[in-house]
Design an enzyme around this catalytic site. Sequence first.
Site, PDB file in Angstrom:
ATOM      1  N   GLU A 186       0.827  -1.220   0.000  1.00 56.77           N
ATOM      2  CA  GLU A 186       0.000   0.000   0.000  1.00 56.77           C
ATOM      3  C   GLU A 186       0.853   1.258   0.000  1.00 56.77           C
ATOM      4  OE1 GLU A 186      -2.988   0.153   3.070  1.00 56.77           O
ATOM      5  OE2 GLU A 186      -4.400  -0.931   1.812  1.00 56.77           O
TER       6      GLU A 186
ATOM      7  N   HIS B  76      10.194 -26.012   1.012  1.00 50.15           N
ATOM      8  CA  HIS B  76       9.643 -27.209   0.372  1.00 50.15           C
ATOM      9  C   HIS B  76       8.419 -26.876  -0.473  1.00 50.15           C
ATOM     10  CE1 HIS B  76      12.409 -29.593   2.768  1.00 50.15           C
ATOM     11  NE2 HIS B  76      12.182 -28.686   3.699  1.00 50.15           N
TER      12      HIS B  76
ATOM     13  N   LYS C 203     -13.883   0.054  -2.590  1.00 51.46           N
ATOM     14  CA  LYS C 203     -14.703   0.379  -1.414  1.00 51.46           C
ATOM     15  C   LYS C 203     -15.996   1.067  -1.858  1.00 51.46           C
ATOM     16  CE  LYS C 203     -11.688   1.187   2.559  1.00 51.46           C
ATOM     17  NZ  LYS C 203     -11.207   2.224   3.465  1.00 51.46           N
TER      18      LYS C 203
HETATM   19  O1  LIG Z   1      -8.600   1.609  10.144  1.00 50.68           O
HETATM   20  P1  LIG Z   1      -9.600   1.680   9.055  1.00 50.68           P
HETATM   21  O2  LIG Z   1     -10.000   3.090   8.740  1.00 50.68           O
HETATM   22  O3  LIG Z   1     -10.797   0.828   9.348  1.00 50.68           O
HETATM   23  O4  LIG Z   1      -8.947   1.146   7.747  1.00 50.68           O
HETATM   24  C1  LIG Z   1      -8.536  -0.183   7.614  1.00 50.68           C
HETATM   25  C2  LIG Z   1      -7.787  -0.412   6.316  1.00 50.68           C
HETATM   26  O5  LIG Z   1      -8.672  -0.227   5.238  1.00 50.68           O
HETATM   27  C3  LIG Z   1      -8.357   0.518   4.109  1.00 50.68           C
HETATM   28  O6  LIG Z   1      -9.054   0.052   3.011  1.00 50.68           O
HETATM   29  C4  LIG Z   1      -6.927   0.802   3.779  1.00 50.68           C
HETATM   30  O7  LIG Z   1      -6.562   0.308   2.520  1.00 50.68           O
HETATM   31  C5  LIG Z   1      -5.972   0.299   4.809  1.00 50.68           C
HETATM   32  O8  LIG Z   1      -4.794   1.077   4.704  1.00 50.68           O
HETATM   33  C6  LIG Z   1      -6.538   0.426   6.195  1.00 50.68           C
HETATM   34  O9  LIG Z   1      -5.567   0.008   7.123  1.00 50.68           O
END
Ligand SMILES: O=P(O)(O)OC[C@H]1O[C@H](O)[C@H](O)[C@@H](O)[C@@H]1O
Length: 435
Positions: free
Chosen positions: A275, A296, A407
């Site tokens: 990331e 292995h 997302k």
């Molecule tokens: O801590 P949060 O805001 O729930 O995020 C949790 C995770 O989700 C995201 O999609 C990011 O890609 C991550 O970098 C992050 O650690």
Amino acid sequence: MNVDIGNALSAVAAPGISRAALERLDEQVADAHERIDAGMEAGEHGYAALNLPNRTDTDEIRVAVDRVTGPDTSAILTVGIGGSALGAATITDALNDADDPEAIYLDNVDPDWLSATLDRLDLETTVLNVVSRSGTTAETLANFLVVRETFEEAGVDWTERTIVTTGDDGPLRELAERHNLPSLAVPDGVPGRFSALSAVGLVAAAVCGHDLDALLRGAAAEAETLTGSLFECPAYAYGATTYALDARGARTNAMMPYAESLETYAEWFAQLWAESLGKDDLGQTPVRALGVTDQHSQLQLYRAGPRDKLVTFVTVQETAARPIPDTDVDDLAYLGDASLGDLLDAEFEATEASLAAAGRPNVRIEIDRVDEFELGGLLYGMEAACVLAGELYGVNTFEQPAVEWAKKATRGLLGGGEFAEAEAVAEKTELRVER
Ligand SMILES: O=P(O)(O)OC[C@H]1O[C@H](O)[C@H](O)[C@@H](O)[C@@H]1O
């Protein structure tokens, strides 16, 4: 930690870096260090993570944890994902033994797995640890709602045993305030994947009884080594070498700890590397491997496949004494003179040498033992290596905009708003072959 980059030199390996190129790279490292130092000094977003060893308040974490734990605490169930799970999981998976509360991480929304996990727990003695920097991550909030309902159905008051770590505002912060839950803050300027040494990574460790101060002392000792030269700083030696090797064709970085307890560390490293550096068509692909298990399974490819890989070993100098019993089988007699630790060491050395003999680049990271101090140093060292590599690549190490697309699409598909990304899902090109 110590780092040995000898097997990444072009005198040994291809791809490899020459001594002269390393010297030139060291000038770039000096400039990058100035930038990192200034960012740390000003507490800038991302760079602020490297200040955590001197900034994290372990008393505050212990006070919050004391409100939800007791002598009968049998498990800590952390609901979080990505940076809100992997740092904590790395620490407890490395340090927990059979007498500690079991540390479980709900970082997937697979309903079968979630139900099976909840079914086997004694909820009366389980602590619930909800972690989300943003407080809005769908997987984490959905899992939390399911877990909360499970507590309620079992007649267990979840508000008595829940601790929250989140940002200053957002749905999780509101929830913590509404129910007067013990809560901790994700420190300003610290992205999730760099937050292992804050409350995000340390609550579970505290519940399991680990020494938070020693973790931070180990990290602080590593921070002391950050200087303007890769020849004086193990973290920068690693970051600079991986960058140089990637530029010369080692597009994959296989992280291979030689300790079962560090398997999760390789997962944490994979998120950190992927990331942070995977942007602008740049970045090295992290791969997770485990010594000796993957000797292995994957070693054939690493030694004889395409010359597009760097293998990073993590070795532990001191391991538990466990002699191999004598046997009267002649062919196995040699094992009786050794311990399992001797065998592990010999396998590591043989694997490292086998890659070098085939001209395949590899780097060795050494830690003395798997304890709080050494682990704190390893986590901090890899974070600093990553920040340095980000400077050398010239990418924005601390954002992850590419993750946002899926997302939004997920949210749109579930009716959580109008998102063009959700419409793109329906436009998938199909060429199906059915049974
Ligand atoms: O801590 P949060 O805001 O729930 O995020 C949790 C995770 O989700 C995201 O999609 C990011 O890609 C991550 O970098 C992050 O650690």
